[in-house]
Motif scaffolding. Structure first.
Motif, short mmCIF file in Angstrom:
data_model
loop_
_atom_site.label_atom_id
_atom_site.label_comp_id
_atom_site.label_asym_id
_atom_site.label_seq_id
_atom_site.Cartn_x
_atom_site.Cartn_y
_atom_site.Cartn_z
N ILE A 73 30.64 22.66 20.66
CA ILE A 73 31.14 22.55 22.04
C ILE A 73 32.14 21.41 22.17
O ILE A 73 33.22 21.56 22.75
CB ILE A 73 29.96 22.37 23.01
N LEU A 74 31.79 20.25 21.62
CA LEU A 74 32.69 19.10 21.72
C LEU A 74 34.00 19.33 20.97
O LEU A 74 35.09 19.07 21.50
CB LEU A 74 31.99 17.86 21.16
N LEU A 75 33.90 19.82 19.74
CA LEU A 75 35.09 19.99 18.92
C LEU A 75 35.98 21.12 19.43
O LEU A 75 37.21 21.00 19.41
CB LEU A 75 34.69 20.24 17.47
N LEU A 76 35.37 22.20 19.90
CA LEU A 76 36.19 23.29 20.43
C LEU A 76 36.89 22.88 21.71
O LEU A 76 38.05 23.26 21.95
CB LEU A 76 35.33 24.53 20.67
N ALA A 77 36.19 22.09 22.56
CA ALA A 77 36.85 21.60 23.77
C ALA A 77 38.04 20.71 23.41
O ALA A 77 39.11 20.79 24.02
CB ALA A 77 35.84 20.84 24.63
N ARG A 123 41.91 21.50 24.22
CA ARG A 123 42.68 20.50 24.97
C ARG A 123 43.95 20.13 24.22
O ARG A 123 45.02 20.00 24.82
CB ARG A 123 41.81 19.27 25.20
N ARG A 124 43.83 19.96 22.91
CA ARG A 124 45.02 19.63 22.12
C ARG A 124 46.00 20.80 22.10
O ARG A 124 47.22 20.60 22.10
CB ARG A 124 44.62 19.25 20.70
N ALA A 125 45.46 22.01 22.06
CA ALA A 125 46.34 23.17 22.09
C ALA A 125 47.09 23.25 23.42
O ALA A 125 48.28 23.59 23.47
CB ALA A 125 45.54 24.45 21.86
N ARG A 126 46.40 22.91 24.51
CA ARG A 126 47.06 22.93 25.82
C ARG A 126 48.13 21.85 25.91
O ARG A 126 49.16 22.02 26.55
CB ARG A 126 46.03 22.75 26.92
N GLY A 145 42.56 27.62 13.39
CA GLY A 145 43.53 28.50 12.74
C GLY A 145 43.81 29.75 13.55
O GLY A 145 44.97 30.14 13.73
N ILE A 146 42.73 30.38 14.05
CA ILE A 146 42.92 31.59 14.86
C ILE A 146 43.68 31.27 16.14
O ILE A 146 44.58 32.01 16.56
CB ILE A 146 41.55 32.23 15.18
N LEU A 147 43.31 30.14 16.77
CA LEU A 147 43.98 29.75 18.01
C LEU A 147 45.45 29.44 17.76
O LEU A 147 46.32 29.79 18.58
CB LEU A 147 43.27 28.54 18.61
N GLY A 148 45.73 28.78 16.62
CA GLY A 148 47.12 28.49 16.31
C GLY A 148 47.94 29.74 16.11
O GLY A 148 49.08 29.85 16.60
N ILE A 149 47.34 30.71 15.39
CA ILE A 149 48.06 31.97 15.17
C ILE A 149 48.27 32.70 16.50
O ILE A 149 49.37 33.21 16.78
CB ILE A 149 47.29 32.85 14.18
N ALA A 150 47.21 32.73 17.32
CA ALA A 150 47.32 33.43 18.61
C ALA A 150 48.35 32.78 19.52
O ALA A 150 49.16 33.47 20.16
CB ALA A 150 45.95 33.46 19.29
N VAL A 151 48.33 31.45 19.56
CA VAL A 151 49.29 30.75 20.43
C VAL A 151 50.71 30.95 19.94
O VAL A 151 51.65 31.09 20.74
CB VAL A 151 48.92 29.26 20.52
N THR A 152 50.87 30.96 18.61
CA THR A 152 52.21 31.19 18.06
C THR A 152 52.74 32.56 18.44
O THR A 152 53.90 32.71 18.85
CB THR A 152 52.17 31.04 16.53
#
Length: 726
Positions: free
Chosen positions: A234-238, A242-245, A513-520
């Protein structure tokens, strides 16, 4: 008999001496012949005797003993299974037996390694002389059942209990189900038995009711993983989100409705929301795990009393005080009368020999469920202690022989005789200790023959000068500890905590990694502009044409969406002026792409060179800033990609030209103009030129950017004038 024979011969009339002698000679020859034939038959039938012994000589003694016990009480629970079925459970079996509706006799005995339970129940019934339902149970459940003279579905009830319950249900639960099925009547009992057998044949095996130590270790391991893995996730995903935003934020931060400066801080409760949620999750896991994994026992066995744990030893010690050879009456008899008599003679001779002494032979089963947990050494020591307390025995030193009638194993333990103790226990010939192939095939394991060989071995064993003792055995585990599961927060719980941390880190990497690919992918399809305060830090000094094209498209789309979503220009006052300025700048940017928002997508579009793309970026950003109420008409003169200016300074930005120029500067360049003026030269924006060269953005004379120093509004006017000329 001998007296009767004497009287008969004395009353016989006298005969002739010769005839009398011949007659006696004939009788003597007949007797020798009969003796020879008897010996031959006995030797020939020796192996068969062992095989036929359960039905011929051993079962009657066992059945008679059990019938006497049932005559005293219709429920007999053995004292040989205190760890699994203690004798104190007898009232529980008795209460269940009353529900059958017919006279019920219950025998709870150790699981027999030989066949013949059906014959045993029948023999017990014959010797008891009473009709009823006879049930035989062992440590696992109902083993056999038979109805004599009463109408009861014994076999159907036994089948149902065997197939509907798991193997670890225990004898009491098995007998309870057996009784319930018997009470249903023959027809319903048979239908239920057939259904249970059919389900079992189709692979529907009942699930276990209890777990073992390995299962508890798995539960502890999973609990440890969850206790650290879930909160850390929970902490690390948040943090990851946040860093992705922050990396891919919205086009502009939301502004307050009152027109004030946007705040960069979040409310305190929002800052504590994620840590509080993680802490609450950890507390919930720690509190609910013992409720989910609530098993505390390995099996259904209740805790035995001290009387349950000592009953068998007391019984055997009492028997050995009267006879040095004790055969368990509850087990199939493996020694016949001749073997008993011969063993007594050998024991007596050994006791009179030099260095010899008493020998105590206990022919009893040794099971993991008994008071000594199947340890023959511990059993022998306990019997010696009890035997020493019997009146008239004193210190019960001697040779203790433990023979198991079920497995056929023989162990010898010396307590106080002048013989070497270790060789007797560890170097005993295998033919005596375990038997050979003939012993394995025989039902009685040839124990009589092997015990006789053991006495010969003891007679020939070397003597010592002083009495020796085998040693003090380690105590058996307590039944409570043996049947208890380890605590949940123990064993593999601690490694689970570490694995939870590793799992959370791996999951974070996967999600990142998945979030980075999705955001890209999303950014390429729906690009989002950078916020104004991040432009000086993230904008390049030497952008490629692709970067300019992508940024121009992003900014133009954002301005288009902001213009469409904004209020119409019919409103009066400052709002109308703000919208008018935004429209002027947006229309100028559209003129540069011939009125098509997506026109600059094509790299082959004529006239869309790097300088034009830079002008589109500046105008589109200025259009959005005007809608947000920012009246600033200038951008950074060192690098227009840095966004709006914060002030003007005389600066030198060219290494070839030492003249100072009055330029508008962004906050970053404004600070550098005072602290490190030389850095401005390195930040001067250059655009891709012909043949791979770089040119300053304001050098081309035909570019509309040469008027950018006079303001963005002047740039928009220059674009419109150029459009009218063309």
């Amino acid at each position: 008999m001998r007296e009767a024979t004497t009287l008969t011969t004395a009353g016989r009339p006298p005969t002739h001496h010769t005839a009398s002698g011949a007659f006696r000679l004939l009788l003597t020859l007949c007797g020798l012949t009969a003796l020879l034939l008897t010996s031959t038959v006995a030797l020939t039938a020796a192996p068969a005797r062992a095989a036929d012994a359960p039905a011929a000589s051993r079962s009657p003694a066992q059945a008679a003993y059990l019938a006497d016990r049932l005559r005293e009480n219709p429920v007999h629970v053995t004292d040989q299974l205190p760890r699994e079925v203690p004798r104190s459970m007898a009232p529980d079996f008795a209460r269940l037996a009353e529900r059958t509706g017919v006279p019920t006799y219950v025998l709870v005995l150790p699981g027999q390694s030989t066949s013949g339970e059906d014959d045993l129940l029948g023999a017990v019934h014959d010797r008891l002389g009473r009709d009823g339902l006879f049930v035989l149970l062992d440590e696992s459940g109902v083993r056999q059942a038979a109805a004599y003279g009463v109408r009861a579905p014994a076999e159907a009830a036994r089948t149902t209990a065997a197939f509907e319950l798991p193997y670890d249900a225990g004898p009491l639960r098995s007998f309870e189900l057996f009784v319930d099925v018997v009470a249903q009547g023959p027809e319903r009992a048979k239908a239920r038995a057939d259904a249970a057998h059919e389900r079992f044949r189709d692979g529907h095996e009942p699930e276990r009711m209890y777990i073992g130590p390995s299962d508890r270790q798995n539960q502890s391991f999973v609990t440890g993983i969850a206790l650290t893995g879930v909160p850390l996730t929970i902490l690390l995903l948040a943090l990851c989100v946040r860093r992705a935003r922050r990396r891919f934020p919205r086009a502009a931060p939301p502004r307050p409705k009152d027109g004030g400066r946007p705040t960069a801080t979040r409310p305190k409760w929002r800052r504590l929301l994620v840590p509080g949620l993680a802490l609450a999750t950890a507390a919930a896991i720690a509190l609910t795990a013992p409720l989910v994994f609530d098993q505390t026992k390995r099996g259904p066995a209740p805790l035995p009393t001290s009387g349950d744990m000592t009953a068998r030893v007391e019984r055997i010690a009492k028997g050995l005080a009267q006879d040095p050879v004790y055969a368990d009456p509850e087990s199939p008899r493996v020694l016949d009368e001749a073997e008993f008599s011969g063993l007594h003679d050998r024991i007596e001779r050994f006791g009179r020999s030099e260095g010899g002494g008493p020998v105590y032979v206990a022919v009893v089963p040794h099971l993991s469920e008994d008071e000594s947990a199947g340890d023959g050494e511990l059993f022998a020591a306990a019997v010696r202690t009890k035997l020493s307390k019997v009146d008239g025995i004193g210190e019960a030193d001697g040779m203790y022989v433990v023979a198991d009638p079920l497995t056929g194993y023989i162990d010898v333990f010396n307590h106080g005789l002048r013989l070497e103790s270790l060789p007797l226990n560890f170097d005993l010939p295998e033919s005596i200790a375990y038997g050979d192939d003939r012993a394995d095939e025989a039902d009685d394991h040839l124990l009589g023959e092997r015990l006789d060989a053991l006495m010969t071995y003891l007679d020939e064993a070397p003597r010592t000068d002083e009495p020796t003792t085998f040693g003090n055995p380690a105590p058996a585990p307590s039944p409570k500890e043996e049947n208890s599961l380890p605590p949940l927060f123990a064993t593999d719980f601690w490694p689970g905590l570490f694995v939870g941390v590793v799992a959370a880190a791996l999951l974070l990497g996967l999600v990142a990694g998945i979030l980075g690919i999705a955001v890209t992918v999303v950014r390429r399809r729906h690009p989002t502009p950078l916020p104004a305060d991040a432009l000086p830090l993230l904008s390049p000094t030497e952008p490629s044409e692709e970067y300019l094209r992508r940024t121009a498209r992003t900014e133009l789309h954002a301005a288009h969406e902001a213009i469409i979503a904004g209020p119409d220009d019919a409103q009066a006052g400052g709002e109308s002026l703000r919208i008018s300025a935004a429209w002027d700048r947006f229309e100028a940017a559209m003129l540069l792409v011939d009125g098509d928002v997506d026109e600059e997508r094509s790299p082959q579009t004529p006239g869309v060179d790097p300088a034009t793309l830079l002008a589109v970026i500046v105008l589109a950003r200025a259009s959005r800033n005007a809608l947000d109420g920012d009246p600033n008409d200038r951008c950074c003169g060192v690098n227009p990609l840095h966004g709006p200016s914060a002030g003007r300074r005389h600066v030198r930005v060219s290494a070839e030209d030492n003249r100072r120029r009055m330029l508008s500067l962004c906050p970053l360049c404004l600070d550098s103009a005072t602290a490190a003026p030389h850095e401005l030269r390195e930040r001067k924006l250059t655009l891709p030129g012909p043949a791979g060269t770089r040119v300053p953005y304001d050098e081309p004379a035909d570019s509309p950017l040469w008027v950018l120093g006079d303001g963005i509004s002047r740039l928009a006017s220059a674009v419109r004038e150029s459009s009218h000329v063309h």
